[in-house]
Design a protein around this motif. Structure first.
Motif, mmCIF file in Angstrom:
data_model
loop_
_atom_site.group_PDB
_atom_site.id
_atom_site.type_symbol
_atom_site.label_atom_id
_atom_site.label_comp_id
_atom_site.label_asym_id
_atom_site.label_seq_id
_atom_site.Cartn_x
_atom_site.Cartn_y
_atom_site.Cartn_z
ATOM 1 N N ILE A 1 8.706 -2.012 13.334
ATOM 2 C CA ILE A 1 7.437 -2.588 13.402
ATOM 3 C C ILE A 1 6.862 -1.519 14.400
ATOM 4 C CG2 ILE A 1 6.001 -4.371 14.563
ATOM 5 C CD1 ILE A 1 8.191 -5.550 12.726
ATOM 6 N N ASN A 2 5.625 -1.325 13.610
ATOM 7 C CA ASN A 2 4.569 -0.145 14.239
ATOM 8 C C ASN A 2 3.741 -0.918 15.245
ATOM 9 O OD1 ASN A 2 2.717 -1.378 12.884
ATOM 10 N ND2 ASN A 2 2.232 0.086 11.249
ATOM 11 N N GLU B 1 8.788 5.010 1.369
ATOM 12 C CA GLU B 1 8.166 4.302 2.732
ATOM 13 C C GLU B 1 7.136 3.318 2.356
ATOM 14 O OE1 GLU B 1 5.144 5.122 6.577
ATOM 15 O OE2 GLU B 1 6.656 6.538 5.553
ATOM 16 N N GLN B 2 7.553 2.232 2.752
ATOM 17 C CA GLN B 2 6.757 0.772 2.564
ATOM 18 C C GLN B 2 6.293 0.334 3.812
ATOM 19 O OE1 GLN B 2 6.447 -0.730 -0.960
ATOM 20 N NE2 GLN B 2 4.626 -1.323 0.449
ATOM 21 N N THR B 3 5.020 -0.129 3.769
ATOM 22 C CA THR B 3 4.347 -0.923 4.868
ATOM 23 C C THR B 3 4.145 -2.309 4.501
ATOM 24 O OG1 THR B 3 3.081 0.991 5.687
ATOM 25 C CG2 THR B 3 2.322 -0.767 6.318
ATOM 26 N N GLU C 1 0.637 -1.792 14.998
ATOM 27 C CA GLU C 1 -0.197 -2.792 14.525
ATOM 28 C C GLU C 1 0.470 -4.009 14.251
ATOM 29 O OE1 GLU C 1 -0.710 0.686 12.807
ATOM 30 O OE2 GLU C 1 -1.943 0.792 14.604
ATOM 31 N N ILE D 1 7.510 -1.535 8.614
ATOM 32 C CA ILE D 1 7.826 -0.310 8.153
ATOM 33 C C ILE D 1 9.247 -0.274 7.702
ATOM 34 C CG2 ILE D 1 7.423 2.395 8.135
ATOM 35 C CD1 ILE D 1 4.716 0.660 8.859
ATOM 36 N N ASN E 1 2.829 -4.226 11.983
ATOM 37 C CA ASN E 1 3.347 -4.174 10.432
ATOM 38 C C ASN E 1 4.714 -3.835 10.537
ATOM 39 O OD1 ASN E 1 0.746 -4.868 9.643
ATOM 40 N ND2 ASN E 1 0.102 -2.593 9.580
ATOM 41 N N LYS F 1 11.497 2.769 5.717
ATOM 42 C CA LYS F 1 11.694 4.075 5.347
ATOM 43 C C LYS F 1 12.846 4.289 4.727
ATOM 44 C CE LYS F 1 8.328 6.203 8.584
ATOM 45 N NZ LYS F 1 8.406 7.161 9.444
ATOM 46 N N ILE G 1 2.676 -5.917 5.697
ATOM 47 C CA ILE G 1 1.722 -6.488 6.504
ATOM 48 C C ILE G 1 2.255 -8.033 6.889
ATOM 49 C CG2 ILE G 1 -0.660 -7.434 7.009
ATOM 50 C CD1 ILE G 1 -1.320 -5.024 5.084
ATOM 51 N N ASP H 1 0.823 -1.127 -0.168
ATOM 52 C CA ASP H 1 -0.100 0.101 0.107
ATOM 53 C C ASP H 1 0.937 1.143 -0.074
ATOM 54 O OD1 ASP H 1 0.863 -0.343 2.469
ATOM 55 O OD2 ASP H 1 -1.051 -0.136 3.490
ATOM 56 N N THR H 2 1.146 1.728 -1.175
ATOM 57 C CA THR H 2 2.258 2.913 -1.151
ATOM 58 C C THR H 2 1.469 4.049 -1.649
ATOM 59 O OG1 THR H 2 2.469 1.874 -3.583
ATOM 60 C CG2 THR H 2 4.087 1.230 -2.126
#
Length: 139
Positions: free
Chosen positions: A59-60, A95-97, A62, A66, A64, A68, A99, A18-19
């Motif tokens: 790791i955030n 930035e890339q998330t 949630e 991350i 996930n 950067k 899951i 999800d970019t």
């Protein structure tokens, strides 16, 4: 001969990208590979010219992953005869998330940068096989 399935990524990785980091016209987004083995997942991100200082991997809340990337470059070229300073700015931000699958051992995630490639190792949780067979004592 078996045809290799194009959708080889685990389904949990399908929502990986999800970019919303930059306009689609900007082609500076690095290529990302995700590999799976028995021991874990490996995420590779091609980033030529980048050093480990240019990355932030965390790791955030949630759970996930991350990734950067930020690189600022400023090239100055002074022309003595004309007495002006020419500056060329180069700014890369990404930035890339990701899951993560449930079977990733989050506390053992490791990352390194080598030859312009960021590699993030995501080890899998190893479930201990509990032996259910036992001798029943006859009373």
């Amino acid at each position: 001969m078996m045809r290799r399935n194009a959708a080889w990524l685990p389904s949990v990785f399908n929502d990986l990208f999800d970019t919303d980091f930059m306009p689609k016209a900007n082609a500076t987004a690095p290529a990302i590979n995700v590999k799976e083995s028995d021991k874990g997942y490996t995420v590779e991100l091609a980033a030529p010219g980048m050093t480990k200082e240019d990355f932030n991997v965390h790791i955030n809340d949630e759970g996930n992953l991350i990734i950067k990337m930020e690189k600022k470059q400023e090239n100055k070229e002074e022309d003595k005869s004309a007495r002006y300073l020419r500056r060329e700015f180069s700014y890369t931000k990404f930035e890339q998330t990701l899951i993560l699958p449930d079977d990733v051992k989050k506390e053992d995630i490791a990352a390194r940068v080598e030859n312009g490639v960021l590699t993030v190792e995501l080890p899998k949780l190893v479930e201990e096989k509990v032996k259910v067979s036992r001798q029943i004592e006859i009373g």
